[in-house]
Motif scaffolding. Structure first.
Motif, PDB file in Angstrom:
ATOM      1  N   LEU A 162      57.682  56.342  30.723  1.00 10.98           N
ATOM      2  CA  LEU A 162      57.816  54.879  30.673  1.00 10.98           C
ATOM      3  C   LEU A 162      57.878  54.142  32.060  1.00 10.98           C
ATOM      4  O   LEU A 162      57.473  53.111  32.348  1.00 10.98           O
ATOM      5  CB  LEU A 162      59.138  54.711  29.927  1.00 10.98           C
ATOM      6  CG  LEU A 162      59.039  54.800  28.419  1.00 10.98           C
ATOM      7  CD1 LEU A 162      60.412  54.440  27.766  1.00 10.98           C
ATOM      8  CD2 LEU A 162      57.873  54.165  27.636  1.00 10.98           C
ATOM      9  N   ALA A 163      58.618  55.100  32.920  1.00 14.13           N
ATOM     10  CA  ALA A 163      58.926  54.631  34.292  1.00 14.13           C
ATOM     11  C   ALA A 163      57.635  54.287  34.939  1.00 14.13           C
ATOM     12  O   ALA A 163      57.576  53.424  35.658  1.00 14.13           O
ATOM     13  CB  ALA A 163      59.835  55.336  35.069  1.00 14.13           C
ATOM     14  N   LEU A 164      56.457  55.357  34.796  1.00 13.11           N
ATOM     15  CA  LEU A 164      55.391  55.314  35.404  1.00 13.11           C
ATOM     16  C   LEU A 164      54.557  53.997  34.790  1.00 13.11           C
ATOM     17  O   LEU A 164      53.939  53.124  35.808  1.00 13.11           O
ATOM     18  CB  LEU A 164      54.499  56.261  34.916  1.00 13.11           C
ATOM     19  CG  LEU A 164      53.131  56.601  35.791  1.00 13.11           C
ATOM     20  CD1 LEU A 164      53.338  56.577  37.188  1.00 13.11           C
ATOM     21  CD2 LEU A 164      52.419  57.756  35.264  1.00 13.11           C
ATOM     22  N   ILE A 165      54.559  53.806  33.532  1.00 10.51           N
ATOM     23  CA  ILE A 165      53.885  52.603  33.117  1.00 10.51           C
ATOM     24  C   ILE A 165      54.576  51.362  33.451  1.00 10.51           C
ATOM     25  O   ILE A 165      53.778  50.217  34.015  1.00 10.51           O
ATOM     26  CB  ILE A 165      54.104  52.505  31.705  1.00 10.51           C
ATOM     27  CG1 ILE A 165      53.317  53.548  30.876  1.00 10.51           C
ATOM     28  CG2 ILE A 165      53.586  51.358  30.948  1.00 10.51           C
ATOM     29  CD1 ILE A 165      53.683  53.761  29.421  1.00 10.51           C
ATOM     30  N   ALA A 166      55.859  51.275  33.824  1.00  7.98           N
ATOM     31  CA  ALA A 166      56.481  49.918  34.159  1.00  7.98           C
ATOM     32  C   ALA A 166      55.955  49.628  35.820  1.00  7.98           C
ATOM     33  O   ALA A 166      56.132  48.498  36.031  1.00  7.98           O
ATOM     34  CB  ALA A 166      57.951  50.053  33.916  1.00  7.98           C
ATOM     35  N   VAL A 167      55.918  50.710  36.424  1.00  2.00           N
ATOM     36  CA  VAL A 167      55.571  50.504  37.906  1.00  2.00           C
ATOM     37  C   VAL A 167      53.961  50.203  37.991  1.00  2.00           C
ATOM     38  O   VAL A 167      53.752  49.252  38.878  1.00  2.00           O
ATOM     39  CB  VAL A 167      56.074  51.777  38.526  1.00  2.00           C
ATOM     40  CG1 VAL A 167      55.428  51.795  40.224  1.00  2.00           C
ATOM     41  CG2 VAL A 167      57.518  52.193  38.847  1.00  2.00           C
ATOM     42  N   LEU A 168      53.334  50.713  37.413  1.00  5.15           N
ATOM     43  CA  LEU A 168      51.796  50.768  37.643  1.00  5.15           C
ATOM     44  C   LEU A 168      51.380  49.201  36.898  1.00  5.15           C
ATOM     45  O   LEU A 168      50.362  48.819  37.576  1.00  5.15           O
ATOM     46  CB  LEU A 168      51.203  51.886  37.001  1.00  5.15           C
ATOM     47  CG  LEU A 168      51.067  53.218  37.778  1.00  5.15           C
ATOM     48  CD1 LEU A 168      50.118  54.085  36.782  1.00  5.15           C
ATOM     49  CD2 LEU A 168      50.541  52.897  39.049  1.00  5.15           C
ATOM     50  N   THR A 169      51.871  48.947  36.051  1.00  7.36           N
ATOM     51  CA  THR A 169      51.330  47.694  35.406  1.00  7.36           C
ATOM     52  C   THR A 169      51.371  46.555  36.166  1.00  7.36           C
ATOM     53  O   THR A 169      50.184  45.914  36.622  1.00  7.36           O
ATOM     54  CB  THR A 169      51.880  47.397  34.069  1.00  7.36           C
ATOM     55  OG1 THR A 169      51.767  48.648  33.170  1.00  7.36           O
ATOM     56  CG2 THR A 169      51.239  46.326  33.311  1.00  7.36           C
ATOM     57  N   PRO A 170      52.295  46.227  36.932  1.00  5.27           N
ATOM     58  CA  PRO A 170      52.614  45.061  37.511  1.00  5.27           C
ATOM     59  C   PRO A 170      51.581  45.058  38.943  1.00  5.27           C
ATOM     60  O   PRO A 170      51.060  44.223  39.488  1.00  5.27           O
ATOM     61  CB  PRO A 170      53.850  44.708  38.106  1.00  5.27           C
ATOM     62  CG  PRO A 170      54.587  45.888  37.782  1.00  5.27           C
ATOM     63  CD  PRO A 170      53.899  46.628  36.590  1.00  5.27           C
ATOM     64  N   ILE A 171      51.669  46.337  39.229  1.00  2.77           N
ATOM     65  CA  ILE A 171      50.753  46.578  40.583  1.00  2.77           C
ATOM     66  C   ILE A 171      49.205  46.477  40.173  1.00  2.77           C
ATOM     67  O   ILE A 171      48.569  45.757  40.923  1.00  2.77           O
ATOM     68  CB  ILE A 171      51.041  48.215  41.155  1.00  2.77           C
ATOM     69  CG1 ILE A 171      52.221  48.199  41.638  1.00  2.77           C
ATOM     70  CG2 ILE A 171      49.957  48.566  42.078  1.00  2.77           C
ATOM     71  CD1 ILE A 171      52.726  49.516  42.002  1.00  2.77           C
ATOM     72  N   VAL A 172      48.669  46.742  39.161  1.00  2.00           N
ATOM     73  CA  VAL A 172      47.372  46.812  38.817  1.00  2.00           C
ATOM     74  C   VAL A 172      46.924  45.119  38.488  1.00  2.00           C
ATOM     75  O   VAL A 172      46.021  44.982  38.673  1.00  2.00           O
ATOM     76  CB  VAL A 172      46.831  47.733  37.620  1.00  2.00           C
ATOM     77  CG1 VAL A 172      47.062  49.189  38.056  1.00  2.00           C
ATOM     78  CG2 VAL A 172      47.627  47.485  36.245  1.00  2.00           C
ATOM     79  N   LEU A 173      48.079  44.587  37.890  1.00  2.00           N
ATOM     80  CA  LEU A 173      47.744  43.152  37.553  1.00  2.00           C
ATOM     81  C   LEU A 173      47.686  42.161  38.960  1.00  2.00           C
ATOM     82  O   LEU A 173      46.853  41.524  39.024  1.00  2.00           O
ATOM     83  CB  LEU A 173      49.118  42.738  36.800  1.00  2.00           C
ATOM     84  CG  LEU A 173      49.157  43.075  35.338  1.00  2.00           C
ATOM     85  CD1 LEU A 173      50.343  42.458  34.891  1.00  2.00           C
ATOM     86  CD2 LEU A 173      47.922  42.763  34.594  1.00  2.00           C
ATOM     87  N   LEU A 174      48.611  42.672  39.990  1.00  2.00           N
ATOM     88  CA  LEU A 174      48.142  42.297  41.196  1.00  2.00           C
ATOM     89  C   LEU A 174      47.030  42.544  41.899  1.00  2.00           C
ATOM     90  O   LEU A 174      46.575  41.842  42.728  1.00  2.00           O
ATOM     91  CB  LEU A 174      49.704  42.428  42.036  1.00  2.00           C
ATOM     92  CG  LEU A 174      49.857  41.717  43.485  1.00  2.00           C
ATOM     93  CD1 LEU A 174      49.818  40.161  43.250  1.00  2.00           C
ATOM     94  CD2 LEU A 174      50.943  41.988  44.403  1.00  2.00           C
ATOM     95  N   ALA A 175      46.756  43.753  41.697  1.00  2.00           N
ATOM     96  CA  ALA A 175      45.302  44.130  42.285  1.00  2.00           C
ATOM     97  C   ALA A 175      44.200  43.454  41.737  1.00  2.00           C
ATOM     98  O   ALA A 175      43.282  43.418  42.534  1.00  2.00           O
ATOM     99  CB  ALA A 175      45.300  45.803  42.036  1.00  2.00           C
ATOM    100  N   SER A 176      44.390  42.943  40.331  1.00  2.00           N
ATOM    101  CA  SER A 176      43.092  42.399  39.750  1.00  2.00           C
ATOM    102  C   SER A 176      43.019  41.053  40.071  1.00  2.00           C
ATOM    103  O   SER A 176      42.371  40.462  39.267  1.00  2.00           O
ATOM    104  CB  SER A 176      43.221  42.611  38.562  1.00  2.00           C
ATOM    105  OG  SER A 176      43.127  44.080  37.955  1.00  2.00           O
ATOM    106  N   TRP A 177      43.840  40.395  40.928  1.00  2.00           N
ATOM    107  CA  TRP A 177      44.029  38.983  41.119  1.00  2.00           C
ATOM    108  C   TRP A 177      42.584  38.235  41.185  1.00  2.00           C
ATOM    109  O   TRP A 177      42.345  37.149  40.981  1.00  2.00           O
ATOM    110  CB  TRP A 177      45.057  38.627  42.259  1.00  2.00           C
ATOM    111  CG  TRP A 177      45.746  37.487  42.487  1.00  2.00           C
ATOM    112  CD1 TRP A 177      45.399  36.423  42.872  1.00  2.00           C
ATOM    113  CD2 TRP A 177      46.865  37.373  41.246  1.00  2.00           C
ATOM    114  NE1 TRP A 177      46.432  35.393  42.614  1.00  2.00           N
ATOM    115  CE2 TRP A 177      47.378  35.854  41.597  1.00  2.00           C
ATOM    116  CE3 TRP A 177      47.552  38.004  40.496  1.00  2.00           C
ATOM    117  CZ2 TRP A 177      48.617  35.312  40.832  1.00  2.00           C
ATOM    118  CZ3 TRP A 177      48.716  37.576  39.912  1.00  2.00           C
ATOM    119  CH2 TRP A 177      49.025  36.099  40.151  1.00  2.00           C
ATOM    120  N   HIS A 178      41.730  38.916  41.976  1.00  2.00           N
ATOM    121  CA  HIS A 178      40.589  38.130  42.364  1.00  2.00           C
ATOM    122  C   HIS A 178      39.429  39.060  41.524  1.00  2.00           C
ATOM    123  O   HIS A 178      38.245  38.383  41.768  1.00  2.00           O
ATOM    124  CB  HIS A 178      40.368  38.032  43.979  1.00  2.00           C
ATOM    125  CG  HIS A 178      41.243  37.236  44.787  1.00  2.00           C
ATOM    126  ND1 HIS A 178      41.720  36.216  44.271  1.00  2.00           N
ATOM    127  CD2 HIS A 178      41.849  37.735  45.903  1.00  2.00           C
ATOM    128  CE1 HIS A 178      42.488  35.561  45.251  1.00  2.00           C
ATOM    129  NE2 HIS A 178      43.021  36.576  45.937  1.00  2.00           N
TER     130      HIS A 178
END
Length: 511
Positions: free
Chosen positions: A88-104
């Motif tokens: 759960l901790a891994l999901i919570a950390v990775l999700t905002p990171i990949v959303l920010l990575a997908s910005w453009h």
């Protein structure tokens, strides 16, 4: 600490996806901000849950249960042990990171940005549901539901062969799920005969004493489903295509989290519910894991596409996780779960850096690069660190988990440990060769045709920096995570009826 913590955590991303669906069409920036903010709320709630988890307390904590289909014997049962908590901790950390990575990169001119981010939040909800479900049928529903958002993410936002990759991913996973469905039905029938009424509750099923034949057949159904999801050799062929064609953000979650559902399933369901069958089939799984380590590593060496190369490295890493699980030792089990976390961090970071390069060059082919380290030194540094973590260099997070797995396997099966160690040598070849061909040497003449390269942007720095900190931090000090994992592994080994091998005493005393 019980209560509706886990149901709220599961539903929250779904609510976010629904909110995104009702945003005005074309409100791309607003959709990005809402999705990112929503994922950060999930991260905060996950941190609260982790802070209140007691490693020395009950095996399953934050337990809650709700009536679902009484006539069918299934309920909405929630709970987490140490293994599920770290995921759960891994999901919570990775999700905002990949959303920010997908910005453009989200949208890519084919579908709306709003739809992309809604699918990502829906995928997050499904992944959380898999790890918090303690009812077998409830788990199966989330297990299958994960396919839907990932299928559309690959098929709508992926590369040139996206439709082929999406269909292949869906069919492989669906067929594996059908094997699990047959086993779920078998569990229900067996429980109805033994307990007087059919049930899918984990605690009741774990206490059953089923026949050897029934246990082995039902075990195989779960195993096939989890081996496809992991993916374990020879069920792995969908991953290079899906990982190679998926958009970078989806690829990170696919390889970083979704695939871990397979190895999590081994630990949560195969071992505790079918201890005799797990002991019986363990040698077969270890052989498949070792073959996967060496076979995938050799295939990785020959790849020309960076995304496919990273996907093949994941197949090799999952071989390590599988042999750690089925070594039936505390070191092997704890190392396998820590490997699940560390692989998600290290390989997720490597995928993101590859995405940075693709965004600048417009190509994932290794031959289209060369000497790039001179142009983007900060990206080169991130590429080097994540690559070293992928090959388990000491002081990176993957080293600790790989070392624990090999210790656990050596103590149970020295031959398997020796052969598996060869995978480390081959890993050094494919990682170092990829770095050499892309970052070192003379500058590729074709790079002059591209616009002037820029190094890490501020947004990209915010994306990669947390993962680099975790790579080094967990490589130096993994104790907090292991303290959460170890009690759950000990409970699992007790379920399967195994203990750590005792050292043999040398005749004539110590020397």
């Amino acid at each position: 600490m019980n209560g509706p913590w886990l149901p709220v955590l599961t539903v929250l991303p779904l609510v976010g996806a629904i909110v995104l669906a009702f945003l005005p069409k074309g409100a791309d920036r607003l959709a990005k901000l809402v999705a990112l903010g929503w994922s950060l709320i999930v991260l905060v709630l996950t941190i609260i849950i982790c802070a209140n988890f007691d490693p020395d307390g009950d095996r399953f904590q934050f337990v809650s249960s709700y009536t679902w289909i009484p006539s069918f014997g299934t309920r909405l049962d929630f709970g987490v042990d140490g293994i599920a908590l770290v995921m759960l901790a891994l999901i919570a950390v990775l999700t905002p990171i990949v959303l920010l990575a997908s910005w453009h990169e989200s949208g890519a001119g084919r579908r709306s940005v709003r739809t992309y981010y809604a699918l990502m939040l829906a995928l997050q909800a499904c992944m959380i549901g898999v790890f918090v479900a303690t009812d077998v049928f409830f788990f199966y529903v989330w297990f299958e539901a994960m396919l839907v958002p990932m299928y559309f993410l690959i098929g709508s936002y992926g590369g040139a062969q996206r439709q082929y990759a999406a269909v292949k991913f869906f069919l492989y996973s669906l067929v594996g799920g059908l094997f699990m469905l047959a086993s779920v039905i078998g569990l229900y029938v067996v429980s109805a005969r033994q307990l007087g009424e059919g049930t899918f509750a984990f605690d009741k099923l774990a206490g059953m004493d089923m026949s050897t034949a029934a246990g082995r057949w039902i075990w195989l159904g779960f195993f096939v489903a989890f081996a496809v999801k992991a993916p374990l050799f020879p069920f792995h062929t969908w991953l290079p295509d899906a990982g190679g064609q998926a958009p970078i953000g989806a690829a990170v979650l696919l390889v970083g989290v979704m695939d871990k559902v397979g190895t999590f399933g081994f630990l949560r369901y195969n071992l505790p519910l079918f201890p005799e069958a797990s002991r019986f089939f363990a040698p077969m799984v270890i052989v498949l894991g070792i073959i996967g380590i060496l076979y995938a590593a050799l295939l990785a060496i020959g790849q020309h596409d960076m995304k496919r190369l990273v996907a093949y490295t994941s197949v090799a890493h999952f071989g390590f996780i599988a042999i750690g699980v089925f070594a039936f030792t505390s070191q092997g089990g704890s190392g396998a779960v820590l490997y699940m976390v560390n692989h998600g961090i290290a390989t997720g970071a490597l995928f993101l850096v590859v995405g940075f390069l693709i965004a600048r060059r417009g190509s994932a082919l290794i031959a289209d690069y060369g000497g790039v380290g001179k142009l983007v030194p900060w990206i080169y540094g991130a590429f080097f660190v994540t690559g070293m973590a992928s090959l388990a260099l000491p002081m990176t997070n993957s080293f600790v988990s790989e070392f624990l797995v090999l210790i656990g396997v050596f103590s149970r099966n020295p031959t398997a440990g020796v052969v598996a160690t060869l995978g480390i040598v081959v890993a050094a070849l494919y990682v170092l060769w990829m770095i050499q061909r892309t970052m070192h040497g003379p500058l590729n003449p074709s790079l002059g045709e591209t616009p002037k390269w820029r190094d890490l942007s501020r947004r990209e720095a915010w994306v990669i920096a947390p993962l680099l900190v975790l790579i080094i931090g967990l490589g130096v000090y993994p104790k907090p995570v292991l303290d959460v994992i170890n009690p759950a592994i000990k409970a699992t080994l007790t379920d399967v009826g195994k203990q750590d091998p005792q050292p043999t005493e040398v005749a004539g005393g110590n020397r």
